[in-house]
Design a protein around this motif. Structure first.
Motif: not given
Length: 151
Positions: A92-115
């Protein structure tokens, strides 16, 4: 004629009628999952973050002041063509996911990021005073005794 961005990706607004954004994507949304976690407020909380990051393919980030545990792992049903192998039976989580707000164009910049655990240690040491002269880092174990070599 398709219009691309500077990185070569098709822009969302340039899709033709009937086209689906997923046809141009490498299935970013199927290559990780992120779970919200409680905001760490104590050295012990940060020690738990260290523990998370001692595991492979895990990271921690914040977005809009919410903390997340990010697990970098692909869905076991993701096909080589970036399509879902169980599309008709997907969760269901996949069924509810749409491309309206997906991360297709996102470059993933976060406020804090720890690896790494070390990044968490440094961050925690910067925001917490040392307690009894100790940091959240595990203490260095004592050296093992070395027996003299026999002749």
């Amino acid at each position: 004629m398709s219009v691309s961005t500077s990185n070569g990706r098709l822009r969302r607004e340039d899709l033709k009628p009937g086209e689906v954004l997923c046809e141009y994507c490498t299935a970013k949304c199927c290559r990780y999952f992120a779970l919200p976690i409680d905001e760490p407020t104590t050295p012990r909380d940060f020690d738990f973050l260290r523990w998370f990051l001692l595991h492979e393919r895990a990271s921690v980030f914040t977005e809009d002041e919410t903390w997340y545990l990010l697990i970098h792992t692909s869905c076991k049903h993701l096909q080589p063509d970036h399509r879902c192998g169980i599309y008709q039976r997907r969760p269901e989580v996949c069924r509810e996911y749409t491309t309206d707000n997906c991360e297709y164009h996102d470059d993933w910049t976060y406020e804090r990021y720890f690896e790494t655990a070390e990044q968490v240690e440094e961050y925690a040491e910067a925001i917490f005073p040392k307690i009894d002269g100790r940091s959240i880092r595990s203490p260095q174990p004592p050296l093992l005794p070395v027996a003299p070599l026999s002749p």
